[in-house]
Design an enzyme around this catalytic site. Structure first.
Site, PDB file in Angstrom:
ATOM      1  N   LYS A  93      34.764  46.833  30.681  1.00 55.53           N
ATOM      2  CA  LYS A  93      36.194  46.549  30.870  1.00 55.53           C
ATOM      3  C   LYS A  93      37.109  47.655  30.333  1.00 55.53           C
ATOM      4  CE  LYS A  93      35.934  42.318  32.625  1.00 55.53           C
ATOM      5  NZ  LYS A  93      35.005  41.452  31.907  1.00 55.53           N
ATOM      6  N   GLU A 115      45.141  38.642  31.655  1.00 52.52           N
ATOM      7  CA  GLU A 115      44.367  37.401  31.627  1.00 52.52           C
ATOM      8  C   GLU A 115      42.987  37.744  31.087  1.00 52.52           C
ATOM      9  OE1 GLU A 115      44.412  39.395  34.204  1.00 52.52           O
ATOM     10  OE2 GLU A 115      42.252  39.564  34.554  1.00 52.52           O
ATOM     11  N   SER A 382      26.538  45.415  32.087  1.00 54.66           N
ATOM     12  CA  SER A 382      28.006  45.368  32.004  1.00 54.66           C
ATOM     13  C   SER A 382      28.528  45.130  30.593  1.00 54.66           C
ATOM     14  CB  SER A 382      28.547  44.301  32.953  1.00 54.66           C
ATOM     15  OG  SER A 382      27.961  43.046  32.678  1.00 54.66           O
TER      16      SER A 382
HETATM   17  C1  LIG Z   1      34.200  40.444  32.600  1.00 51.12           C
HETATM   18  C2  LIG Z   1      32.767  40.692  32.602  1.00 51.12           C
HETATM   19  C3  LIG Z   1      32.005  40.611  33.782  1.00 51.12           C
HETATM   20  C4  LIG Z   1      32.571  40.127  35.087  1.00 51.12           C
HETATM   21  O1  LIG Z   1      33.593  40.885  35.602  1.00 51.12           O
HETATM   22  P1  LIG Z   1      33.429  41.854  36.835  1.00 51.12           P
HETATM   23  O2  LIG Z   1      34.808  42.211  37.192  1.00 51.12           O
HETATM   24  O3  LIG Z   1      32.711  41.086  37.913  1.00 51.12           O
HETATM   25  O4  LIG Z   1      32.629  43.002  36.377  1.00 51.12           O
HETATM   26  C5  LIG Z   1      30.665  40.941  33.741  1.00 51.12           C
HETATM   27  N1  LIG Z   1      30.077  41.330  32.581  1.00 51.12           N
HETATM   28  C6  LIG Z   1      30.770  41.410  31.425  1.00 51.12           C
HETATM   29  C7  LIG Z   1      30.058  41.825  30.179  1.00 51.12           C
HETATM   30  C8  LIG Z   1      32.132  41.104  31.397  1.00 51.12           C
HETATM   31  O5  LIG Z   1      32.792  41.178  30.241  1.00 51.12           O
END
Ligand SMILES: *Cc1c(COP(=O)(O)O)cnc(C)c1O
Length: 400
Positions: A93, A115, A382
């Site tokens: 993020k 948000e 992610s």
């Molecule tokens: C917010 C988040 C996601 C989902 O958001 P995307 O916009 O689909 O990437 C996935 N993994 C983590 C660790 C997140 O914080």
């Protein structure tokens, strides 16, 4: 076919998806944002500023790491992990918030709103706002405030205000509604940092571009580490920003399978999930047309997922387009399989993934069976799992 030439078009459409379905009061702000972004994205000073922050503040590039024991477990090819979990604040993020706060600065905005679902975007936004000394307000569903209390406290420590949202299912979609409402009211001095490739044009484009640093690094790292393109890239899809960032630079490289994994919740067949690309229909939500979980009269359905960051009934419009064109594949992994994968990766690799990311790992048992011994698969990690330890403990019946 060249899929992403000139996309989105000048009205913000990826084929039938995207656009700006917003109240008139926001049209001016979106136009202003688009003009600013178009100007800055080709400015060498702006690009330099962005990449400097990515390296000095975020800690990029993130490694592409060979998961040896996980690969051995499946016995078909190499599984590589793109370590977005190692970024400052623990997820992908921050790539986007570092970029958007620069836009806010150049536009002279003094007040930042966002948000958040799992709280990662709230933390990433509060972090960059603290760094620039800007007032910051985070909207978060009360359900998520409960299950992500650690991140709520992190946001407060960073000096931002958390506004719990109790309407609807009290999760991410409701937080987004409130943030949009705030923006309509305070559009003059406020910059809205959207956390995924969702919302009205130009947000899906901006968030994709800032996260594309992930895919750009993957191109170089794949060549350096195994001397060709990967056979497949797997990423979880909530709104779709970590997936879009990893996929985008590979869209024209048609030998690379792009696989997005949605939250299957209790199971696709039960209707209790958060998988609009697998089991939804096109509609308009939060300013854009895209696949959506809705009933016969267009009311948005409640979603269900063990992972707060995937618990969203919509998805970024570019994913809808990639689905319809067949360029990317979208599958769903349910809560139980994600939890199994969470434990597996933690035990085998010493890397504890976020529950969102665990959904991407949860697809490996199926995917690895389809691939040969020489294959190279990249899983986009992610985020890290520290924020989810309470949830996992609770499910495993352990009192902390
Ligand atoms: C917010 C988040 C996601 C989902 O958001 P995307 O916009 O689909 O990437 C996935 N993994 C983590 C660790 C997140 O914080």
């Amino acid at each position: 076919m060249s899929i992403n030439d000139n996309f989105p078009d000048k009205n913000g459409f990826f084929g039938d998806y995207g656009g700006k379905f917003v109240p008139e009061t926001l049209m001016y702000a979106l136009d202003e944002l688009e003009t600013t972004y178009n100007k800055l994205k080709s400015s060498p000073e702006f690009i330099d500023e962005f990449y400097k922050d990515l390296s000095h503040f975020v800690g990029r590039p993130s490694p592409l790491y060979l998961a040896k024991r996980l690969s051995d477990q499946y016995g078909s090819g190499n599984i590589w992990l793109k370590r977005e979990d190692l970024n400052h604040t623990g997820a992908h993020k921050i790539n986007n918030t570092v970029g958007q706060i620069l836009l806010a600065k150049h536009m002279g905005k003094k007040r930042i709103i966002a948000e958040t679902g799992a709280g990662q975007h709230g933390v990433a936004t509060a972090t960059v706002a603290a760094r620039l000394g800007l007032e910051c307000h985070i909207y978060m569903g009360t359900e998520d405030v409960k299950r992500q209390s650690l991140n709520v406290y992190r946001i407060k420590l960073l000096g931002a205000h958390v506004h719990p949202v109790d309407s609807g299912s009290a999760t991410l979609k409701d937080a987004l509604n409130e943030a949009l409402r705030d923006w309509v009211t305070n559009v003059e001095d406020t910059y809205y940092i959207i956390g995924s490739v969702t919302g009205p044009h130009p947000y899906p484009l901006i968030v994709r571009d800032f996260n594309s640093v992930v895919g750009q690094e993957l191109i170089t790292q794949s060549q350096a580490l195994f001397n060709r393109n990967p056979d497949a890239i797997v990423a979880c899809v909530g709104g779709g920003s970590n997936a879009m960032g990893a996929f985008y630079p590979f869209i024209e490289k048609e030998d690379v399978r792009l696989i997005g994994v949605e939250a299957g919740g209790i199971g696709l067949e039960t209707g209790e999930h958060a998988a609009p690309l697998n089991d939804g229909t096109p509609g308009v939500l939060h300013g854009a047309r895209s696949y959506l979980m809705q009933d016969e009269i267009g009311q948005v359905k409640d979603t269900k997922s063990v992972s707060a960051g995937l618990d969203y009934p919509g998805v970024g419009p570019e994913h809808s387009w990639l689905k319809d064109t067949g360029r990317a594949e979208y599958v769903a992994v349910n809560d139980n399989d994600a939890l199994r994968a969470f434990h597996e990766v933690t035990k085998l690799e010493g890397i504890m993934p976020a529950l969102e990311t665990a959904h991407a790992f949860g697809y490996l048992p199926i995917l690895m069976k389809q691939l040969g011994k020489e294959s190279n698969v990249i899983v986009n990690v992610s985020g890290r799992g520290d924020k989810d330890i309470n949830t996992v403990a609770q499910i495993d019946g352990i009192e902390l």
